[in-house]
Design a protein around this motif. Sequence first.
Motif, PDB file in Angstrom:
ATOM      1  N   LEU A  12     -12.509   1.181 -10.313  1.00 36.16           N
ATOM      2  CA  LEU A  12     -13.021   2.530 -10.017  1.00 36.16           C
ATOM      3  C   LEU A  12     -11.908   3.444  -9.518  1.00 36.16           C
ATOM      4  CD1 LEU A  12     -16.450   1.786  -8.281  1.00 36.16           C
ATOM      5  CD2 LEU A  12     -16.039   2.546 -10.601  1.00 36.16           C
ATOM      6  N   THR A  13     -10.984   2.891  -8.730  1.00 35.09           N
ATOM      7  CA  THR A  13      -9.856   3.694  -8.240  1.00 35.09           C
ATOM      8  C   THR A  13      -8.970   4.138  -9.397  1.00 35.09           C
ATOM      9  OG1 THR A  13      -9.902   2.412  -6.208  1.00 35.09           O
ATOM     10  CG2 THR A  13      -7.975   3.769  -6.587  1.00 35.09           C
ATOM     11  N   ASN A  72     -13.600  -2.262  -7.194  1.00 35.28           N
ATOM     12  CA  ASN A  72     -13.072  -1.074  -6.515  1.00 35.28           C
ATOM     13  C   ASN A  72     -11.747  -0.649  -7.112  1.00 35.28           C
ATOM     14  OD1 ASN A  72     -15.218  -0.823  -4.848  1.00 35.28           O
ATOM     15  ND2 ASN A  72     -14.277  -1.742  -3.047  1.00 35.28           N
ATOM     16  N   VAL A  79      -9.939   4.537 -12.495  1.00 33.70           N
ATOM     17  CA  VAL A  79     -10.702   5.572 -13.236  1.00 33.70           C
ATOM     18  C   VAL A  79     -10.600   6.909 -12.507  1.00 33.70           C
ATOM     19  CG1 VAL A  79     -13.034   6.279 -13.885  1.00 33.70           C
ATOM     20  CG2 VAL A  79     -12.282   3.952 -14.328  1.00 33.70           C
TER      21      VAL A  79
END
Lengths: 114, 113
Positions: free
Chosen positions: A39-40, A36, A42
């Motif tokens: 992804l954060t 996570n 990105v």
Amino acid sequence: MLLCAGLPSPEDPKKRVDNRRQSAKFTPTMKSEALNGILTVVLGALLVLGVFFALKVVFITHELRTLQSQANFANTALLQTQAVINDSRAYYNAHPDADLGRILQPFQPKPATR
Amino acid sequence: MNDLETHSSERNSDLELVVESLQRQVFLLLLALIIVAATVVFYLCYQSRVLGNDLETSRPRVKELIGNYQREAPTIKKFDQDISNYALTHRDFGQRVLGKYGWTPGTAKPQNH
């Protein structure tokens, strides 16, 4: 007796929340948090890029509109002046006048040189 | 005592399921948001490239046009003044020629040379 046996007593604040014998098994949260987190990061990078490109589009569009309005103004002025010259020349041909001829003198078409 | 332990372990397994479901949901939502953001970024990048090319191709032509106008501006201004003065003294010319372009005698003032 219970205390001597080493079993947790409800009155003992340390032992009340200690459920070592009843620990629940969770999925590897560290792995999920890391994913996570990636992804954060990105998503944050994409947001920054989005803002950058949006500002770029805004500035380019503004410059294009400015150039377009300047070009329209210049083009309109030149075309209108040319139209007035043409109409004045046509009037001069029909009604020759020295003053009008003097005004139109700078705009006489130059003969083609061979 | 055994009932308590069984009940407690059942609650813990329920919590596990809930936490797992929430983690999956957060992951999928993040993924969807990334896809949407990437689409918007791609579109903005494409637009900036297209508009940049348009700007680069049209800038020299526009600069040339504006340069021509600025070079001719004094001549155009003198012509405007002269033709307006002529139209003031020759009403027929003013009505038939300059009238088409919205010229009226009241708007122009005679210029003294």
